[in-house]
Design a protein around this motif. Structure first.
Motif, mmCIF file in Angstrom:
data_model
loop_
_atom_site.group_PDB
_atom_site.id
_atom_site.type_symbol
_atom_site.label_atom_id
_atom_site.label_comp_id
_atom_site.label_asym_id
_atom_site.label_seq_id
_atom_site.Cartn_x
_atom_site.Cartn_y
_atom_site.Cartn_z
ATOM 1 N N GLY A 31 -0.812 -7.067 -5.875
ATOM 2 C CA GLY A 31 -0.968 -5.878 -6.693
ATOM 3 C C GLY A 31 -1.617 -4.708 -5.999
ATOM 4 O O GLY A 31 -2.144 -3.802 -6.646
ATOM 5 N N ALA A 32 -1.613 -4.696 -4.679
ATOM 6 C CA ALA A 32 -2.226 -3.592 -3.946
ATOM 7 C C ALA A 32 -1.352 -2.346 -4.026
ATOM 8 O O ALA A 32 -0.157 -2.419 -4.326
ATOM 9 N N ARG A 33 -1.953 -1.204 -3.712
ATOM 10 C CA ARG A 33 -1.223 0.054 -3.795
ATOM 11 C C ARG A 33 -0.436 0.385 -2.528
ATOM 12 O O ARG A 33 0.486 1.185 -2.568
ATOM 13 N N THR A 34 -0.839 -0.239 -1.414
ATOM 14 C CA THR A 34 -0.156 0.056 -0.155
ATOM 15 C C THR A 34 0.000 -1.211 0.665
ATOM 16 O O THR A 34 -0.954 -1.979 0.831
ATOM 17 N N ARG A 53 2.513 2.512 -3.767
ATOM 18 C CA ARG A 53 2.736 2.540 -5.212
ATOM 19 C C ARG A 53 2.707 3.957 -5.770
ATOM 20 O O ARG A 53 3.647 4.403 -6.431
ATOM 21 N N ASP A 54 1.630 4.684 -5.553
ATOM 22 C CA ASP A 54 1.486 5.992 -6.179
ATOM 23 C C ASP A 54 0.959 7.063 -5.241
ATOM 24 O O ASP A 54 0.543 8.131 -5.672
ATOM 25 N N GLU A 55 0.963 6.780 -3.942
ATOM 26 C CA GLU A 55 0.565 7.773 -2.961
ATOM 27 C C GLU A 55 1.160 7.391 -1.609
ATOM 28 O O GLU A 55 1.492 6.237 -1.376
ATOM 29 N N THR A 56 1.315 8.362 -0.743
ATOM 30 C CA THR A 56 1.880 8.092 0.579
ATOM 31 C C THR A 56 0.740 7.917 1.574
ATOM 32 O O THR A 56 0.447 8.797 2.385
ATOM 33 N N MET A 125 -3.739 -2.205 1.518
ATOM 34 C CA MET A 125 -4.880 -1.347 1.218
ATOM 35 C C MET A 125 -4.905 -1.027 -0.271
ATOM 36 O O MET A 125 -3.856 -0.947 -0.915
ATOM 37 N N ASP A 126 -6.101 -0.872 -0.798
ATOM 38 C CA ASP A 126 -6.242 -0.510 -2.197
ATOM 39 C C ASP A 126 -7.568 0.226 -2.389
ATOM 40 O O ASP A 126 -8.565 -0.100 -1.745
ATOM 41 N N ARG A 127 -7.575 1.206 -3.299
ATOM 42 C CA ARG A 127 -8.777 2.016 -3.511
ATOM 43 C C ARG A 127 -9.611 1.543 -4.702
ATOM 44 O O ARG A 127 -10.738 1.997 -4.888
#
Length: 322
Positions: A31-34, A53-56, A125-127
């Motif tokens: 489930g990470a964003r990158t 997912r929602d950013e480059t 990576m994930d924030r």
């Protein structure tokens, strides 16, 4: 284009193909964003493929100096790396990571075979969350799967007996766009190989083929040509790019000279001779091979040792040596 760049291109494509399927599974499990896969090449860290997912955050094809890349931490230890906050853990002192990727949690594992061959690195990576050791296990299992895929694909294109590229690889090579031109192909056939098998046995014949394979691999170490076993005692020497025809012919003559040097094969003193034809102009693999093969038979029917060059202008063969 050099042989090494051709190998790198193939590895890049294999990693890219495998990782795209892998990202689909990772989005459900971690489930990470990158996610991205990187490889080390010529002092740089190259992003082979990426998913955001929602950013480059990371872009496919991005190149970064290797000493500034987090992937370096994996390569240095060939082990998984977890970083809770990248802003507190720059790869090198004085690097402002926040300006590069911002503060986030980072995880990376090597894509490596059980024997230790490193193909690349898969990262996430994930924030908003911190990765755990359980995430490492998931990522590692997928990395092993990718490594097996790349290794299997690599095995498929190599000849078991000689270790050279096989005919299947050659056919794939010629199916792709022809930006590698000018291209040259030489067709080499060992002399009296049937007699060798009949006289000394097939095990000795196999040892001769292995000697030819090891000689071609040694001579291609400087990346000027790609050697392939085409069929039986027939071999191809492919020049993905060349500057002067004379340089190609000189190298082909050098190959024949090195192969003909007396050596011990299976405990028996022996020397290998071959006939060779070269083609510098064709529009398909079949045309290259057919023309080089025809030129080779000019030598085979004459001196049985040397090189002949196919001349497209008059559809004839022009003897070069032998």
């Amino acid at each position: 284009m050099t042989v090494s760049s051709e190998h790198s291109r193939r590895k890049y494509n294999l990693l890219r193909q495998a990782s795209h399927h892998m990202f689909e599974a990772l989005t459900e499990t971690l489930g990470a964003r990158t996610f991205f896969v990187a490889e080390y090449e010529d002092g740089s860290n190259l992003t082979v493929s990426s998913w955001n997912r929602d950013e480059t955050t990371v872009q496919e094809g991005a190149v970064q100096p290797f000493h500034l890349a987090y992937c370096k931490l994996v390569c240095d230890g060939t082990a998984a790396v977890i970083i809770d906050d990248t802003s507190d853990h720059p790869p090198t002192k004085g690097m402002d990571v926040t300006k590069q990727i911002g503060a986030c949690s980072f995880i990376a594992v090597p894509i490596a075979t059980p024997g230790g061959a490193l193909f690349g690195i898969i990262c996430a990576m994930d924030r908003t969350r911190r990765f755990t050791r359980a995430d490492v296990i998931v990522l590692d299992q997928l990395a092993r799967t990718v490594a097996c895929f790349v290794e299997l694909e690599d095995m498929i294109v190599h000849d078991d007996l000689t270790g050279l590229y096989n005919r299947g690889y050659v056919e794939t090579f010629f199916q792709e766009p022809s930006e590698r031109y000018p291209l040259a192909v030489a067709f080499m056939d060992l002399n009296d190989f049937k007699l060798i098998n009949d006289t000394y046995g097939h095990d000795f014949g196999d040892a001769v083929l292995q000697h030819v394979g090891s000689t071609l691999r040694r001579l291609s170490a400087d990346e000027r040509f790609i050697p392939c076993r085409y069929a039986g005692d027939e071999f191809l020497v492919i020049f993905p790019a060349y500057r002067h025809k004379e340089e190609v012919v000189l190298l082909l003559e050098y190959i024949l000279t090195e192969m003909a040097k007396p050596v011990y094969i299976a405990g028996r003193p022996f020397s290998v001779t071959a006939s060779m034809g070269a083609c510098f102009d064709a529009d398909s693999l079949n045309a290259y091979v057919a023309r080089a093969d025809w030129a080779m038979y000019r030598v085979k029917n004459d001196t049985k040792h040397g090189i002949s060059i196919y001349d497209r202008d008059n559809e004839d063969w022009v003897p070069k040596s032998g």
